[in-house]
Design an enzyme around this catalytic site. Sequence first.
Site, mmCIF file in Angstrom:
data_model
loop_
_atom_site.group_PDB
_atom_site.id
_atom_site.type_symbol
_atom_site.label_atom_id
_atom_site.label_comp_id
_atom_site.label_asym_id
_atom_site.label_seq_id
_atom_site.Cartn_x
_atom_site.Cartn_y
_atom_site.Cartn_z
ATOM 1 N N GLY A 46 0.844 -1.199 0.000
ATOM 2 C CA GLY A 46 0.000 0.000 0.000
ATOM 3 C C GLY A 46 0.871 1.238 0.000
ATOM 4 O O GLY A 46 2.064 1.167 0.337
ATOM 5 N N GLN A 51 2.544 9.990 1.984
ATOM 6 C CA GLN A 51 3.915 9.482 2.096
ATOM 7 C C GLN A 51 4.837 10.006 0.991
ATOM 8 O O GLN A 51 6.050 9.959 1.121
ATOM 9 C CB GLN A 51 3.923 7.944 2.063
ATOM 10 C CG GLN A 51 3.254 7.322 3.275
ATOM 11 C CD GLN A 51 3.185 5.825 3.171
ATOM 12 O OE1 GLN A 51 2.284 5.279 2.538
ATOM 13 N NE2 GLN A 51 4.146 5.132 3.758
ATOM 14 N N CYS A 91 6.174 0.027 7.974
ATOM 15 C CA CYS A 91 5.736 1.213 7.231
ATOM 16 C C CYS A 91 6.903 1.705 6.381
ATOM 17 O O CYS A 91 8.030 1.788 6.870
ATOM 18 C CB CYS A 91 5.294 2.300 8.208
ATOM 19 S SG CYS A 91 4.813 3.837 7.389
ATOM 20 N N LEU A 92 6.609 2.031 5.135
ATOM 21 C CA LEU A 92 7.667 2.519 4.234
ATOM 22 C C LEU A 92 8.227 3.859 4.708
ATOM 23 O O LEU A 92 9.319 4.247 4.301
ATOM 24 C CB LEU A 92 7.122 2.653 2.803
ATOM 25 C CG LEU A 92 6.596 1.356 2.167
ATOM 26 C CD1 LEU A 92 6.043 1.641 0.773
ATOM 27 C CD2 LEU A 92 7.671 0.280 2.102
ATOM 28 N N HIS A 133 -4.281 1.155 7.711
ATOM 29 C CA HIS A 133 -2.950 1.787 7.781
ATOM 30 C C HIS A 133 -2.887 2.995 6.832
ATOM 31 O O HIS A 133 -2.395 4.064 7.202
ATOM 32 C CB HIS A 133 -1.901 0.726 7.401
ATOM 33 C CG HIS A 133 -0.482 1.166 7.456
ATOM 34 N ND1 HIS A 133 0.408 0.724 8.405
ATOM 35 C CD2 HIS A 133 0.234 2.012 6.656
ATOM 36 C CE1 HIS A 133 1.600 1.268 8.202
ATOM 37 N NE2 HIS A 133 1.517 2.064 7.135
ATOM 38 N N GLU A 134 -3.421 2.824 5.610
ATOM 39 C CA GLU A 134 -3.347 3.920 4.615
ATOM 40 C C GLU A 134 -4.295 5.071 4.973
ATOM 41 O O GLU A 134 -3.943 6.245 4.812
ATOM 42 C CB GLU A 134 -3.652 3.399 3.201
ATOM 43 C CG GLU A 134 -2.749 2.280 2.701
ATOM 44 C CD GLU A 134 -1.269 2.523 2.890
ATOM 45 O OE1 GLU A 134 -0.838 3.687 2.927
ATOM 46 O OE2 GLU A 134 -0.528 1.523 3.021
ATOM 47 N N HIS A 137 -2.638 7.155 7.465
ATOM 48 C CA HIS A 137 -1.680 8.085 6.842
ATOM 49 C C HIS A 137 -2.386 9.346 6.345
ATOM 50 O O HIS A 137 -1.884 10.459 6.518
ATOM 51 C CB HIS A 137 -0.977 7.437 5.644
ATOM 52 C CG HIS A 137 0.252 6.650 5.977
ATOM 53 N ND1 HIS A 137 1.313 7.178 6.667
ATOM 54 C CD2 HIS A 137 0.607 5.364 5.686
ATOM 55 C CE1 HIS A 137 2.262 6.258 6.790
ATOM 56 N NE2 HIS A 137 1.855 5.143 6.206
#
Length: 162
Positions: A46, A51, A91-92, A133-134, A137
Amino acid sequence: MALLPILKYPNPNLRIKAKPITQFDDHLKKIIQDMYETMYDSKGVGLAATQVDIHLQLFTMDVSETHDQRITVINPTILRKEGELYESEGCLSVSYAHDKVKRAQKVWLRGQNESGEWFELETADLMAVCVQHEIDHLNGILFIDHLSKLKQDRIKQKIKKG
Ligand code: K1U
Ligand code: ZN
Protein backbone atom coordinates in the site's frame (compact mmCIF):
# COMPACT_ATOMS: atom_id res chain seq x y z
CA MET A 1 6.42 6.88 -14.96
CA ALA A 2 8.64 8.11 -12.12
CA LEU A 3 9.76 6.98 -8.70
CA LEU A 4 8.64 9.43 -6.01
CA PRO A 5 10.71 10.11 -2.86
CA ILE A 6 9.05 8.65 0.26
CA LEU A 7 8.92 10.90 3.34
CA LYS A 8 10.57 9.34 6.38
CA TYR A 9 9.54 9.74 10.03
CA PRO A 10 9.96 12.21 11.79
CA ASN A 11 9.31 14.46 8.75
CA PRO A 12 6.48 16.78 9.96
CA ASN A 13 4.71 16.60 6.58
CA LEU A 14 3.65 13.06 7.51
CA ARG A 15 1.29 14.76 9.99
CA ILE A 16 -0.57 16.87 7.39
CA LYS A 17 -4.24 15.89 6.95
CA ALA A 18 -5.06 15.13 3.31
CA LYS A 19 -7.68 17.17 1.45
CA PRO A 20 -10.48 15.69 -0.67
CA ILE A 21 -9.85 15.27 -4.42
CA THR A 22 -12.24 17.14 -6.73
CA GLN A 23 -10.37 17.07 -10.08
CA PHE A 24 -10.26 13.69 -11.83
CA ASP A 25 -7.89 14.64 -14.64
CA ASP A 26 -4.70 13.46 -16.39
CA HIS A 27 -2.55 15.03 -13.67
CA LEU A 28 -4.24 12.80 -11.08
CA LYS A 29 -3.75 9.72 -13.32
CA LYS A 30 -0.01 10.49 -13.57
CA ILE A 31 0.27 10.77 -9.75
CA ILE A 32 -1.48 7.40 -9.42
CA GLN A 33 0.86 5.73 -11.98
CA ASP A 34 3.90 7.12 -10.17
CA MET A 35 2.54 5.95 -6.80
CA TYR A 36 2.15 2.37 -8.10
CA GLU A 37 5.69 2.41 -9.49
CA THR A 38 7.02 3.73 -6.16
CA MET A 39 4.97 1.23 -4.12
CA TYR A 40 6.10 -1.80 -6.17
CA ASP A 41 9.72 -0.61 -6.20
CA SER A 42 9.66 -0.30 -2.38
CA LYS A 43 8.03 -3.76 -2.00
CA GLY A 44 4.99 -2.26 -0.26
CA VAL A 45 1.41 -3.48 -0.58
CA GLY A 46 0.00 0.00 0.00
CA LEU A 47 1.03 3.63 -0.35
CA ALA A 48 -0.77 6.79 0.76
CA ALA A 49 -0.31 10.06 -1.15
CA THR A 50 0.80 11.68 2.14
CA GLN A 51 3.91 9.48 2.10
CA VAL A 52 5.05 11.05 -1.19
CA ASP A 53 4.30 14.57 0.08
CA ILE A 54 1.01 14.89 -1.81
CA HIS A 55 -1.68 15.90 0.65
CA LEU A 56 -4.73 14.55 -1.13
CA GLN A 57 -7.09 11.75 -0.08
CA LEU A 58 -5.70 8.96 -2.23
CA PHE A 59 -4.05 5.62 -1.67
CA THR A 60 -2.89 2.75 -3.85
CA MET A 61 -2.98 -0.89 -2.82
CA ASP A 62 -2.09 -4.28 -4.31
CA VAL A 63 -1.82 -7.23 -1.93
CA SER A 64 -1.27 -9.78 -4.72
CA GLU A 65 2.11 -11.47 -5.23
CA THR A 66 1.74 -11.02 -8.99
CA HIS A 67 1.27 -7.21 -8.88
CA ASP A 68 -1.87 -7.40 -11.00
CA GLN A 69 -4.63 -6.55 -8.52
CA ARG A 70 -4.41 -2.78 -8.21
CA ILE A 71 -6.99 -0.98 -6.11
CA THR A 72 -6.91 2.81 -6.14
CA VAL A 73 -9.04 4.51 -3.48
CA ILE A 74 -9.82 8.23 -3.58
CA ASN A 75 -11.75 10.12 -0.88
CA PRO A 76 -12.22 6.98 1.25
CA THR A 77 -14.66 6.57 4.11
CA ILE A 78 -14.94 3.54 6.33
CA LEU A 79 -18.56 2.35 6.44
CA ARG A 80 -18.22 -0.49 8.92
CA LYS A 81 -15.61 -2.43 10.86
CA GLU A 82 -15.88 -5.92 12.35
CA GLY A 83 -13.68 -8.21 14.42
CA GLU A 84 -10.17 -7.79 15.72
CA LEU A 85 -6.76 -8.62 14.35
CA TYR A 86 -3.38 -8.19 16.01
CA GLU A 87 -0.76 -8.39 13.23
CA SER A 88 2.80 -7.11 12.94
CA GLU A 89 3.01 -3.98 10.78
CA GLY A 90 5.81 -2.07 9.11
CA CYS A 91 5.74 1.21 7.23
CA LEU A 92 7.67 2.52 4.23
CA SER A 93 7.94 5.86 6.09
CA VAL A 94 9.24 4.42 9.39
CA SER A 95 12.60 2.65 9.20
CA TYR A 96 13.64 -0.07 11.68
CA ALA A 97 10.14 -0.59 13.13
CA HIS A 98 7.79 -3.55 13.05
CA ASP A 99 5.24 -4.20 15.73
CA LYS A 100 1.79 -5.60 16.38
CA VAL A 101 -1.13 -3.18 16.13
CA LYS A 102 -4.77 -3.90 16.98
CA ARG A 103 -6.94 -3.45 13.88
CA ALA A 104 -10.41 -4.49 12.70
CA GLN A 105 -10.33 -7.84 10.85
CA LYS A 106 -12.96 -6.74 8.31
CA VAL A 107 -13.52 -3.26 6.90
CA TRP A 108 -16.16 -2.03 4.45
CA LEU A 109 -15.26 1.19 2.71
CA ARG A 110 -16.57 3.62 0.12
CA GLY A 111 -14.36 5.59 -2.24
CA GLN A 112 -13.90 6.85 -5.78
CA ASN A 113 -11.77 5.42 -8.58
CA GLU A 114 -9.45 7.48 -10.79
CA SER A 115 -12.41 8.45 -13.00
CA GLY A 116 -14.39 9.72 -10.01
CA GLU A 117 -16.88 6.80 -9.96
CA TRP A 118 -18.01 5.75 -6.49
CA PHE A 119 -17.58 2.14 -5.35
CA GLU A 120 -17.82 0.07 -2.19
CA LEU A 121 -15.30 -2.56 -1.14
CA GLU A 122 -15.34 -5.31 1.46
CA THR A 123 -11.87 -6.12 2.81
CA ALA A 124 -10.50 -8.67 5.28
CA ASP A 125 -7.20 -9.64 6.89
CA LEU A 126 -4.10 -8.19 5.12
CA MET A 127 -6.20 -5.96 2.83
CA ALA A 128 -8.24 -4.67 5.79
CA VAL A 129 -5.05 -3.90 7.73
CA CYS A 130 -3.62 -2.12 4.70
CA VAL A 131 -6.81 -0.02 4.28
CA GLN A 132 -6.69 1.05 7.96
CA HIS A 133 -2.95 1.79 7.78
CA GLU A 134 -3.35 3.92 4.61
CA ILE A 135 -6.41 5.83 5.87
CA ASP A 136 -4.44 6.57 9.05
CA HIS A 137 -1.68 8.08 6.84
CA LEU A 138 -4.26 10.34 5.14
CA ASN A 139 -5.22 11.59 8.62
CA GLY A 140 -1.58 12.20 9.63
CA ILE A 141 -1.45 9.11 11.84
CA LEU A 142 1.43 6.59 11.81
CA PHE A 143 1.21 2.98 12.99
CA ILE A 144 3.75 3.77 15.74
CA ASP A 145 1.18 6.19 17.25
CA HIS A 146 -0.77 3.05 18.25
CA LEU A 147 2.21 1.70 20.25
CA SER A 148 3.15 2.42 23.87
CA LYS A 149 5.26 5.50 24.67
CA LEU A 150 8.15 3.18 25.62
CA LYS A 151 8.09 1.43 22.24
CA GLN A 152 7.84 4.79 20.44
CA ASP A 153 10.88 6.09 22.33
CA ARG A 154 12.88 2.97 21.39
CA ILE A 155 11.99 3.45 17.70
CA LYS A 156 12.98 7.15 17.87
CA GLN A 157 16.36 6.13 19.39
CA LYS A 158 16.98 3.53 16.65
CA ILE A 159 16.17 6.09 13.95
CA LYS A 160 18.49 8.68 15.56
CA LYS A 161 21.35 6.16 15.60
CA GLY A 162 20.62 5.29 11.93
O1 K1U B 1 1.86 2.51 3.86
C1 K1U B 1 2.92 1.90 3.93
O2 K1U B 1 3.87 2.31 4.60
C2 K1U B 1 3.04 0.60 3.21
C3 K1U B 1 2.80 -0.56 4.17
C4 K1U B 1 1.33 -0.70 4.47
C5 K1U B 1 0.95 -1.90 5.24
C6 K1U B 1 0.14 -2.82 4.64
C7 K1U B 1 -0.24 -3.95 5.32
C8 K1U B 1 0.20 -4.16 6.60
C9 K1U B 1 0.99 -3.21 7.21
C10 K1U B 1 1.39 -2.08 6.52
C11 K1U B 1 3.34 -1.82 3.54
O3 K1U B 1 3.07 -2.17 2.45
S1 K1U B 1 4.38 -2.73 4.56
C12 K1U B 1 3.81 -4.38 4.34
C13 K1U B 1 4.46 -5.15 3.30
O4 K1U B 1 5.35 -4.69 2.65
C14 K1U B 1 3.97 -6.53 3.08
C15 K1U B 1 3.06 -7.10 3.94
C16 K1U B 1 2.60 -8.37 3.71
C17 K1U B 1 3.03 -9.09 2.63
C18 K1U B 1 3.95 -8.52 1.76
C19 K1U B 1 4.44 -7.23 2.00
ZN1 ZN C 1 2.91 3.38 6.28
